[in-house]
Design a protein around this motif. Structure first.
Motif, PDB file in Angstrom:
ATOM      1  N   GLY A 128       0.782  -1.233   0.000  1.00  0.00           N
ATOM      2  CA  GLY A 128       0.000   0.000   0.000  1.00  0.00           C
ATOM      3  C   GLY A 128       0.809   1.275   0.000  1.00  0.00           C
ATOM      4  O   GLY A 128       0.368   2.292   0.548  1.00  0.00           O
ATOM      5  N   ILE A 129       1.990   1.278  -0.626  1.00  0.00           N
ATOM      6  CA  ILE A 129       2.781   2.515  -0.736  1.00  0.00           C
ATOM      7  C   ILE A 129       1.999   3.535  -1.547  1.00  0.00           C
ATOM      8  O   ILE A 129       1.449   3.230  -2.603  1.00  0.00           O
ATOM      9  CB  ILE A 129       4.140   2.228  -1.393  1.00  0.00           C
ATOM     10  CG1 ILE A 129       5.040   1.469  -0.416  1.00  0.00           C
ATOM     11  CG2 ILE A 129       4.825   3.512  -1.832  1.00  0.00           C
ATOM     12  CD1 ILE A 129       6.410   1.160  -0.987  1.00  0.00           C
ATOM     13  N   SER A 130       1.954   4.760  -1.077  1.00  0.00           N
ATOM     14  CA  SER A 130       1.183   5.796  -1.752  1.00  0.00           C
ATOM     15  C   SER A 130       1.922   6.301  -2.988  1.00  0.00           C
ATOM     16  O   SER A 130       3.163   6.228  -3.085  1.00  0.00           O
ATOM     17  CB  SER A 130       0.899   6.962  -0.805  1.00  0.00           C
ATOM     18  OG  SER A 130       2.093   7.658  -0.503  1.00  0.00           O
ATOM     19  N   PHE A 131       1.153   6.827  -3.925  1.00  0.00           N
ATOM     20  CA  PHE A 131       1.738   7.345  -5.166  1.00  0.00           C
ATOM     21  C   PHE A 131       2.591   8.574  -4.888  1.00  0.00           C
ATOM     22  O   PHE A 131       3.655   8.752  -5.494  1.00  0.00           O
ATOM     23  CB  PHE A 131       0.618   7.679  -6.150  1.00  0.00           C
ATOM     24  CG  PHE A 131       1.091   8.364  -7.397  1.00  0.00           C
ATOM     25  CD1 PHE A 131       1.735   7.638  -8.391  1.00  0.00           C
ATOM     26  CD2 PHE A 131       0.902   9.721  -7.575  1.00  0.00           C
ATOM     27  CE1 PHE A 131       2.192   8.266  -9.543  1.00  0.00           C
ATOM     28  CE2 PHE A 131       1.348  10.345  -8.724  1.00  0.00           C
ATOM     29  CZ  PHE A 131       1.994   9.622  -9.710  1.00  0.00           C
ATOM     30  N   GLU A 132       2.164   9.454  -4.000  1.00  0.00           N
ATOM     31  CA  GLU A 132       2.927  10.667  -3.701  1.00  0.00           C
ATOM     32  C   GLU A 132       4.304  10.328  -3.147  1.00  0.00           C
ATOM     33  O   GLU A 132       5.309  10.961  -3.489  1.00  0.00           O
ATOM     34  CB  GLU A 132       2.165  11.552  -2.705  1.00  0.00           C
ATOM     35  CG  GLU A 132       0.899  12.188  -3.257  1.00  0.00           C
ATOM     36  CD  GLU A 132      -0.279  11.238  -3.211  1.00  0.00           C
ATOM     37  OE1 GLU A 132      -0.103  10.092  -2.724  1.00  0.00           O
ATOM     38  OE2 GLU A 132      -1.381  11.628  -3.665  1.00  0.00           O
ATOM     39  N   TRP A 133       4.369   9.323  -2.285  1.00  0.00           N
ATOM     40  CA  TRP A 133       5.634   8.972  -1.652  1.00  0.00           C
ATOM     41  C   TRP A 133       6.627   8.399  -2.655  1.00  0.00           C
ATOM     42  O   TRP A 133       7.787   8.821  -2.696  1.00  0.00           O
ATOM     43  CB  TRP A 133       5.377   7.977  -0.523  1.00  0.00           C
ATOM     44  CG  TRP A 133       6.574   7.695   0.323  1.00  0.00           C
ATOM     45  CD1 TRP A 133       7.028   8.410   1.390  1.00  0.00           C
ATOM     46  CD2 TRP A 133       7.496   6.599   0.160  1.00  0.00           C
ATOM     47  NE1 TRP A 133       8.166   7.843   1.902  1.00  0.00           N
ATOM     48  CE2 TRP A 133       8.473   6.729   1.168  1.00  0.00           C
ATOM     49  CE3 TRP A 133       7.574   5.538  -0.732  1.00  0.00           C
ATOM     50  CZ2 TRP A 133       9.515   5.821   1.306  1.00  0.00           C
ATOM     51  CZ3 TRP A 133       8.628   4.630  -0.596  1.00  0.00           C
ATOM     52  CH2 TRP A 133       9.584   4.778   0.409  1.00  0.00           C
ATOM     53  N   ILE A 134       6.190   7.452  -3.476  1.00  0.00           N
ATOM     54  CA  ILE A 134       7.123   6.843  -4.421  1.00  0.00           C
ATOM     55  C   ILE A 134       7.499   7.828  -5.527  1.00  0.00           C
ATOM     56  O   ILE A 134       8.620   7.773  -6.054  1.00  0.00           O
ATOM     57  CB  ILE A 134       6.517   5.548  -5.006  1.00  0.00           C
ATOM     58  CG1 ILE A 134       7.585   4.766  -5.760  1.00  0.00           C
ATOM     59  CG2 ILE A 134       5.345   5.860  -5.912  1.00  0.00           C
ATOM     60  CD1 ILE A 134       8.776   4.370  -4.927  1.00  0.00           C
ATOM     61  N   LEU A 135       6.616   8.763  -5.872  1.00  0.00           N
ATOM     62  CA  LEU A 135       6.972   9.784  -6.850  1.00  0.00           C
ATOM     63  C   LEU A 135       8.083  10.677  -6.309  1.00  0.00           C
ATOM     64  O   LEU A 135       9.035  11.005  -7.022  1.00  0.00           O
ATOM     65  CB  LEU A 135       5.744  10.618  -7.209  1.00  0.00           C
ATOM     66  CG  LEU A 135       5.972  11.775  -8.176  1.00  0.00           C
ATOM     67  CD1 LEU A 135       6.484  11.270  -9.521  1.00  0.00           C
ATOM     68  CD2 LEU A 135       4.697  12.592  -8.366  1.00  0.00           C
TER      69      LEU A 135
END
Length: 392
Positions: A361-368
Protein backbone atom coordinates in the motif's frame (compact mmCIF):
# COMPACT_ATOMS: atom_id res chain seq x y z
CA UNK A 1 -81.67 -12.79 -57.43
CA UNK A 2 -79.84 -14.79 -54.79
CA UNK A 3 -76.69 -13.78 -52.82
CA UNK A 4 -74.11 -16.20 -51.40
CA UNK A 5 -72.09 -15.21 -48.31
CA UNK A 6 -68.43 -16.11 -48.28
CA UNK A 7 -65.52 -15.35 -45.91
CA UNK A 8 -63.26 -12.41 -46.67
CA UNK A 9 -59.99 -13.06 -48.39
CA UNK A 10 -57.99 -11.96 -45.37
CA UNK A 11 -59.89 -14.27 -43.04
CA UNK A 12 -59.52 -17.42 -44.99
CA UNK A 13 -57.95 -20.25 -43.05
CA UNK A 14 -54.87 -21.70 -44.62
CA UNK A 15 -53.39 -25.08 -43.95
CA UNK A 16 -49.94 -25.03 -42.43
CA UNK A 17 -47.10 -25.79 -44.74
CA UNK A 18 -45.63 -29.24 -44.60
CA UNK A 19 -43.13 -29.61 -41.78
CA UNK A 20 -39.61 -30.53 -42.79
CA UNK A 21 -38.96 -34.20 -42.80
CA UNK A 22 -36.43 -35.46 -40.27
CA UNK A 23 -35.78 -38.59 -42.23
CA UNK A 24 -32.26 -39.11 -43.44
CA UNK A 25 -32.18 -38.89 -47.22
CA UNK A 26 -29.68 -40.22 -49.62
CA UNK A 27 -28.27 -36.82 -50.60
CA UNK A 28 -26.77 -36.36 -47.13
CA UNK A 29 -28.18 -32.83 -46.63
CA UNK A 30 -29.01 -31.76 -43.06
CA UNK A 31 -32.68 -31.80 -42.04
CA UNK A 32 -32.12 -28.30 -40.58
CA UNK A 33 -30.96 -26.80 -43.85
CA UNK A 34 -34.37 -25.26 -44.47
CA UNK A 35 -34.26 -23.22 -41.26
CA UNK A 36 -33.13 -19.60 -41.37
CA UNK A 37 -29.59 -19.08 -40.18
CA UNK A 38 -28.76 -16.48 -37.56
CA UNK A 39 -25.51 -14.92 -36.42
CA UNK A 40 -24.22 -16.11 -33.04
CA UNK A 41 -24.88 -13.80 -30.12
CA UNK A 42 -21.98 -11.61 -29.04
CA UNK A 43 -20.92 -12.61 -25.53
CA UNK A 44 -20.23 -9.88 -23.04
CA UNK A 45 -17.01 -9.98 -21.09
CA UNK A 46 -17.31 -11.55 -17.68
CA UNK A 47 -15.39 -10.44 -14.63
CA UNK A 48 -12.56 -12.86 -15.25
CA UNK A 49 -12.32 -11.81 -18.92
CA UNK A 50 -12.34 -8.08 -18.30
CA UNK A 51 -9.26 -6.43 -19.75
CA UNK A 52 -9.01 -2.66 -19.36
CA UNK A 53 -8.17 -0.90 -22.57
CA UNK A 54 -4.94 1.05 -22.57
CA UNK A 55 -5.37 4.77 -22.92
CA UNK A 56 -4.11 5.59 -26.41
CA UNK A 57 -4.65 9.35 -26.20
CA UNK A 58 -1.21 10.09 -24.70
CA UNK A 59 1.09 8.47 -27.24
CA UNK A 60 2.20 11.89 -28.44
CA UNK A 61 4.55 14.14 -26.55
CA UNK A 62 3.02 16.33 -23.87
CA UNK A 63 3.38 20.09 -23.86
CA UNK A 64 6.26 21.13 -21.63
CA UNK A 65 5.96 24.53 -19.93
CA UNK A 66 8.84 24.06 -17.53
CA UNK A 67 9.78 21.85 -14.61
CA UNK A 68 7.87 21.93 -11.36
CA UNK A 69 9.96 23.71 -8.76
CA UNK A 70 8.66 21.80 -5.72
CA UNK A 71 6.51 18.70 -5.38
CA UNK A 72 4.62 20.08 -2.39
CA UNK A 73 3.27 23.58 -1.84
CA UNK A 74 2.53 23.00 1.84
CA UNK A 75 3.60 26.19 3.63
CA UNK A 76 4.15 24.31 6.90
CA UNK A 77 7.26 22.60 5.50
CA UNK A 78 9.78 25.13 6.75
CA UNK A 79 12.55 22.88 8.10
CA UNK A 80 13.91 19.37 7.87
CA UNK A 81 12.13 18.08 10.97
CA UNK A 82 8.71 19.07 9.65
CA UNK A 83 9.56 17.61 6.24
CA UNK A 84 10.58 14.32 7.86
CA UNK A 85 7.25 14.05 9.66
CA UNK A 86 5.38 15.02 6.47
CA UNK A 87 7.12 12.38 4.32
CA UNK A 88 6.64 9.64 6.90
CA UNK A 89 2.93 10.48 7.09
CA UNK A 90 2.58 10.24 3.30
CA UNK A 91 4.28 6.86 2.88
CA UNK A 92 1.25 4.56 3.25
CA UNK A 93 -2.24 4.56 1.79
CA UNK A 94 -5.00 4.16 4.35
CA UNK A 95 -6.51 0.68 4.45
CA UNK A 96 -9.73 0.83 2.34
CA UNK A 97 -13.05 -0.46 3.65
CA UNK A 98 -13.44 -2.88 0.70
CA UNK A 99 -9.84 -4.06 0.60
CA UNK A 100 -10.40 -7.47 -0.94
CA UNK A 101 -8.10 -9.04 1.69
CA UNK A 102 -8.88 -11.38 4.53
CA UNK A 103 -8.04 -10.56 8.13
CA UNK A 104 -4.78 -12.52 8.01
CA UNK A 105 -3.48 -10.54 5.04
CA UNK A 106 -4.58 -7.23 6.55
CA UNK A 107 -2.70 -8.07 9.75
CA UNK A 108 0.36 -9.02 7.70
CA UNK A 109 0.30 -5.69 5.86
CA UNK A 110 -0.07 -3.66 9.04
CA UNK A 111 2.64 -5.60 10.88
CA UNK A 112 5.06 -5.17 7.99
CA UNK A 113 4.46 -1.44 7.97
CA UNK A 114 5.06 -1.21 11.71
CA UNK A 115 8.30 -3.21 11.46
CA UNK A 116 10.03 -0.79 9.07
CA UNK A 117 12.30 1.91 10.51
CA UNK A 118 10.92 5.49 10.45
CA UNK A 119 13.60 6.83 8.10
CA UNK A 120 13.54 9.21 5.16
CA UNK A 121 16.10 9.28 2.37
CA UNK A 122 18.01 12.51 1.87
CA UNK A 123 17.21 12.46 -1.85
CA UNK A 124 13.48 12.53 -1.03
CA UNK A 125 13.99 15.57 1.20
CA UNK A 126 15.84 17.40 -1.55
CA UNK A 127 13.04 16.66 -4.03
CA UNK A 128 10.43 17.95 -1.61
CA UNK A 129 12.23 21.14 -0.57
CA UNK A 130 14.08 21.68 -3.89
CA UNK A 131 17.12 23.31 -2.32
CA UNK A 132 20.00 20.83 -2.04
CA UNK A 133 22.51 23.26 -0.60
CA UNK A 134 20.14 24.56 2.06
CA UNK A 135 19.04 20.99 2.89
CA UNK A 136 22.61 19.80 3.42
CA UNK A 137 23.41 22.83 5.55
CA UNK A 138 20.34 22.36 7.74
CA UNK A 139 21.01 18.62 8.08
CA UNK A 140 24.47 19.41 9.43
CA UNK A 141 23.08 21.96 11.89
CA UNK A 142 20.31 19.69 13.16
CA UNK A 143 22.70 16.74 13.43
CA UNK A 144 25.12 18.84 15.44
CA UNK A 145 22.28 19.85 17.73
CA UNK A 146 21.17 16.23 18.24
CA UNK A 147 17.72 16.60 16.66
CA UNK A 148 18.30 14.17 13.78
CA UNK A 149 20.83 11.49 12.91
CA UNK A 150 22.19 10.32 9.59
CA UNK A 151 22.31 6.61 8.75
CA UNK A 152 24.71 5.52 6.00
CA UNK A 153 24.45 2.20 4.18
CA UNK A 154 27.41 1.48 1.91
CA UNK A 155 27.02 0.50 -1.73
CA UNK A 156 23.39 1.60 -2.17
CA UNK A 157 23.74 4.72 -4.31
CA UNK A 158 20.90 7.17 -3.72
CA UNK A 159 19.54 4.74 -1.10
CA UNK A 160 22.70 4.89 0.99
CA UNK A 161 21.90 7.99 3.11
CA UNK A 162 18.82 8.34 5.27
CA UNK A 163 17.71 10.45 8.22
CA UNK A 164 15.86 9.58 11.39
CA UNK A 165 14.66 11.79 14.22
CA UNK A 166 16.73 11.26 17.35
CA UNK A 167 13.60 10.75 19.42
CA UNK A 168 12.49 7.98 17.05
CA UNK A 169 15.89 6.29 17.36
CA UNK A 170 15.75 6.48 21.16
CA UNK A 171 12.26 4.96 21.05
CA UNK A 172 13.44 2.07 18.87
CA UNK A 173 16.27 1.32 21.29
CA UNK A 174 13.95 1.53 24.30
CA UNK A 175 11.41 -0.82 22.67
CA UNK A 176 14.02 -3.45 21.86
CA UNK A 177 14.60 -6.48 24.08
CA UNK A 178 18.07 -5.31 25.09
CA UNK A 179 18.88 -5.11 28.75
CA UNK A 180 18.16 -1.80 30.37
CA UNK A 181 21.84 -1.16 31.13
CA UNK A 182 22.87 -1.85 27.53
CA UNK A 183 20.14 0.45 26.23
CA UNK A 184 21.21 3.27 28.51
CA UNK A 185 24.90 2.96 27.63
CA UNK A 186 24.14 2.96 23.90
CA UNK A 187 21.76 5.95 24.09
CA UNK A 188 24.32 7.88 26.12
CA UNK A 189 27.02 7.06 23.56
CA UNK A 190 24.81 8.33 20.72
CA UNK A 191 23.96 11.56 22.56
CA UNK A 192 27.65 12.21 23.22
CA UNK A 193 28.45 11.76 19.50
CA UNK A 194 25.47 13.27 17.65
CA UNK A 195 27.15 13.42 14.22
CA UNK A 196 28.91 10.06 14.29
CA UNK A 197 27.96 7.46 11.70
CA UNK A 198 30.58 5.01 12.98
CA UNK A 199 31.24 3.67 16.46
CA UNK A 200 34.88 3.00 17.23
CA UNK A 201 35.81 -0.30 18.80
CA UNK A 202 37.18 1.37 21.89
CA UNK A 203 33.87 3.13 22.56
CA UNK A 204 31.84 0.00 23.18
CA UNK A 205 32.60 -3.31 24.87
CA UNK A 206 32.70 -6.52 22.86
CA UNK A 207 29.66 -7.92 24.67
CA UNK A 208 27.58 -4.78 24.09
CA UNK A 209 28.65 -4.71 20.46
CA UNK A 210 27.61 -8.33 20.00
CA UNK A 211 24.16 -7.66 21.50
CA UNK A 212 23.66 -4.48 19.47
CA UNK A 213 24.69 -6.22 16.24
CA UNK A 214 22.30 -9.06 16.99
CA UNK A 215 19.43 -6.54 17.38
CA UNK A 216 20.38 -4.67 14.20
CA UNK A 217 21.66 -1.40 15.69
CA UNK A 218 25.30 -1.94 14.66
CA UNK A 219 27.01 -3.53 11.69
CA UNK A 220 30.65 -4.30 11.05
CA UNK A 221 32.44 -1.54 9.22
CA UNK A 222 34.58 -2.43 6.21
CA UNK A 223 36.17 -0.63 3.31
CA UNK A 224 33.95 0.01 0.32
CA UNK A 225 37.06 -0.42 -1.91
CA UNK A 226 37.63 -3.95 -3.16
CA UNK A 227 39.97 -5.56 -5.66
CA UNK A 228 36.96 -6.10 -7.92
CA UNK A 229 36.75 -2.34 -8.42
CA UNK A 230 40.42 -2.25 -9.37
CA UNK A 231 40.62 -5.02 -11.92
CA UNK A 232 37.15 -4.58 -13.47
CA UNK A 233 38.41 -1.79 -15.76
CA UNK A 234 41.31 -2.47 -18.16
CA UNK A 235 44.45 -0.60 -17.23
CA UNK A 236 43.33 0.21 -13.72
CA UNK A 237 45.23 -2.68 -12.19
CA UNK A 238 48.46 -0.71 -12.49
CA UNK A 239 47.12 1.98 -10.14
CA UNK A 240 45.11 0.20 -7.50
CA UNK A 241 47.43 -2.12 -5.57
CA UNK A 242 50.71 -1.78 -3.76
CA UNK A 243 52.11 -4.60 -5.87
CA UNK A 244 51.62 -2.67 -9.12
CA UNK A 245 54.51 -2.10 -11.51
CA UNK A 246 54.11 1.63 -10.99
CA UNK A 247 55.18 1.50 -7.36
CA UNK A 248 57.59 -1.43 -7.56
CA UNK A 249 59.62 0.04 -10.42
CA UNK A 250 60.28 3.24 -8.44
CA UNK A 251 61.39 1.44 -5.25
CA UNK A 252 65.03 0.88 -4.37
CA UNK A 253 66.39 -2.56 -5.09
CA UNK A 254 66.44 -4.78 -2.02
CA UNK A 255 63.96 -2.60 -0.08
CA UNK A 256 60.62 -3.69 1.32
CA UNK A 257 58.76 -1.61 -1.24
CA UNK A 258 60.44 -3.53 -4.06
CA UNK A 259 58.32 -6.54 -3.16
CA UNK A 260 55.10 -4.60 -2.72
CA UNK A 261 55.52 -3.23 0.80
CA UNK A 262 54.04 -4.36 4.05
CA UNK A 263 50.68 -6.14 3.70
CA UNK A 264 51.03 -6.55 -0.06
CA UNK A 265 49.22 -9.88 -0.08
CA UNK A 266 46.18 -8.42 1.72
CA UNK A 267 46.15 -5.35 -0.53
CA UNK A 268 46.04 -7.61 -3.58
CA UNK A 269 43.05 -9.50 -2.24
CA UNK A 270 44.81 -12.40 -0.52
CA UNK A 271 44.92 -13.51 3.09
CA UNK A 272 47.62 -13.91 5.68
CA UNK A 273 49.60 -11.71 8.00
CA UNK A 274 50.29 -8.05 7.60
CA UNK A 275 49.02 -4.70 8.81
CA UNK A 276 45.22 -4.46 8.70
CA UNK A 277 43.43 -1.28 7.69
CA UNK A 278 42.78 1.08 10.58
CA UNK A 279 38.99 0.88 10.40
CA UNK A 280 38.72 -2.92 10.64
CA UNK A 281 36.98 -3.73 13.90
CA UNK A 282 34.94 -0.51 14.01
CA UNK A 283 31.15 -0.52 13.73
CA UNK A 284 28.65 1.39 11.63
CA UNK A 285 25.39 2.68 13.03
CA UNK A 286 22.38 0.83 11.62
CA UNK A 287 18.67 0.30 12.20
CA UNK A 288 16.62 -2.89 12.47
CA UNK A 289 14.78 -3.96 9.28
CA UNK A 290 16.81 -1.57 7.10
CA UNK A 291 17.26 -4.32 4.51
CA UNK A 292 13.51 -4.92 3.91
CA UNK A 293 12.97 -1.15 3.71
CA UNK A 294 15.64 -0.69 1.05
CA UNK A 295 14.42 -3.71 -0.91
CA UNK A 296 10.85 -2.42 -0.86
CA UNK A 297 11.95 1.04 -1.98
CA UNK A 298 14.13 -0.30 -4.79
CA UNK A 299 11.38 -2.55 -6.16
CA UNK A 300 8.80 0.23 -5.96
CA UNK A 301 11.05 2.59 -7.93
CA UNK A 302 11.53 -0.03 -10.63
CA UNK A 303 7.80 -0.64 -10.86
CA UNK A 304 6.99 3.05 -11.32
CA UNK A 305 9.54 3.27 -14.13
CA UNK A 306 8.00 0.22 -15.80
CA UNK A 307 4.61 1.95 -15.72
CA UNK A 308 6.10 4.98 -17.47
CA UNK A 309 7.72 2.77 -20.10
CA UNK A 310 4.27 1.66 -21.30
CA UNK A 311 3.89 5.02 -23.05
CA UNK A 312 5.68 5.68 -26.31
CA UNK A 313 7.75 8.61 -25.09
CA UNK A 314 7.89 7.49 -21.43
CA UNK A 315 5.88 10.51 -20.31
CA UNK A 316 2.27 10.61 -19.12
CA UNK A 317 -0.02 12.95 -17.20
CA UNK A 318 0.23 12.57 -13.46
CA UNK A 319 -3.41 11.50 -13.18
CA UNK A 320 -2.88 8.60 -15.60
CA UNK A 321 0.29 7.44 -13.86
CA UNK A 322 -1.51 7.57 -10.51
CA UNK A 323 -4.29 5.40 -11.96
CA UNK A 324 -1.74 2.89 -13.23
CA UNK A 325 0.01 2.79 -9.85
CA UNK A 326 -3.28 2.20 -8.03
CA UNK A 327 -4.07 -0.63 -10.45
CA UNK A 328 -7.43 0.65 -11.74
CA UNK A 329 -9.22 -0.11 -8.48
CA UNK A 330 -12.94 0.41 -7.99
CA UNK A 331 -13.90 3.85 -6.68
CA UNK A 332 -16.77 3.99 -4.21
CA UNK A 333 -18.86 6.63 -5.95
CA UNK A 334 -22.57 6.55 -6.73
CA UNK A 335 -22.21 5.17 -10.24
CA UNK A 336 -19.94 2.31 -9.21
CA UNK A 337 -22.15 1.43 -6.26
CA UNK A 338 -25.14 1.16 -8.61
CA UNK A 339 -23.18 -1.00 -11.05
CA UNK A 340 -21.98 -3.20 -8.22
CA UNK A 341 -25.56 -3.68 -6.99
CA UNK A 342 -26.54 -4.81 -10.50
CA UNK A 343 -23.70 -7.32 -10.50
CA UNK A 344 -21.61 -5.47 -13.08
CA UNK A 345 -17.84 -5.26 -12.99
CA UNK A 346 -16.56 -1.93 -11.62
CA UNK A 347 -12.84 -2.61 -11.28
CA UNK A 348 -10.50 -4.81 -9.29
CA UNK A 349 -10.35 -4.68 -5.51
CA UNK A 350 -7.23 -3.12 -3.93
CA UNK A 351 -6.05 -6.40 -2.46
CA UNK A 352 -5.60 -7.87 -5.95
CA UNK A 353 -3.30 -5.11 -7.23
CA UNK A 354 0.48 -5.09 -7.10
CA UNK A 355 0.37 -1.94 -4.99
CA UNK A 356 -1.04 -3.96 -2.10
CA UNK A 357 0.22 -7.46 -2.85
CA UNK A 358 3.87 -6.52 -3.34
CA UNK A 359 4.26 -2.99 -1.97
CA UNK A 360 1.90 -3.12 1.04
CA UNK A 361 0.00 0.00 0.00
CA UNK A 362 2.78 2.51 -0.74
CA UNK A 363 1.18 5.80 -1.75
CA UNK A 364 1.74 7.34 -5.17
CA UNK A 365 2.93 10.67 -3.70
CA UNK A 366 5.63 8.97 -1.65
CA UNK A 367 7.12 6.84 -4.42
CA UNK A 368 6.97 9.78 -6.85
CA UNK A 369 9.04 11.88 -4.44
CA UNK A 370 11.56 9.06 -4.10
CA UNK A 371 11.94 8.73 -7.87
CA UNK A 372 12.28 12.49 -8.37
CA UNK A 373 14.90 12.71 -5.65
CA UNK A 374 16.87 9.82 -7.13
CA UNK A 375 16.90 11.51 -10.55
CA UNK A 376 14.84 8.77 -12.21
CA UNK A 377 11.90 10.96 -13.27
CA UNK A 378 11.06 14.64 -13.57
CA UNK A 379 7.77 16.49 -13.11
CA UNK A 380 6.81 19.29 -15.51
CA UNK A 381 3.83 21.53 -16.21
CA UNK A 382 1.85 20.39 -19.23
CA UNK A 383 -0.90 22.97 -19.48
CA UNK A 384 -4.57 22.19 -19.11
CA UNK A 385 -4.13 18.50 -18.31
CA UNK A 386 -2.07 19.26 -15.22
CA UNK A 387 1.40 18.02 -14.40
CA UNK A 388 3.27 15.53 -16.53
CA UNK A 389 5.85 12.96 -15.46
CA UNK A 390 8.76 11.92 -17.65
CA UNK A 391 11.30 9.14 -17.19
CA UNK A 392 14.95 10.19 -17.47
Amino acid sequence: MSFKASAAHSSRIKKPSKAPSFKRNSSGSSPYSSFQRRKPLQRTATKSEFIPEEDESFNDRLDDFGLVQALSVDLTLRDISQALIYIKGKMWTQMPERAGMNSTRIAEVLNFRASLPPVVTISHLQALLNSPTAVEKEIAELSRGGAIRKIVVGGRGSLSEALILSQDLDRLIAQSDLEQAVQQRFITLLHENPMAVKIFRRQVSDEDARLLMHRGFLTTSDNTWTTINVFSVPGEGSKGTMTSLNSISKAASGSLMAVGGQGAVIAAGGSGGGIKPSDVGDYSLALPATGPFLKLLSNARSHLLSLLSKSKYKEVPESLLRQRWDGGISIDNGANVARRNRGEFTGVLPGRTRKWKQFYGISFEWILGECVGAGLVEVFNSGSIGRGIRAL
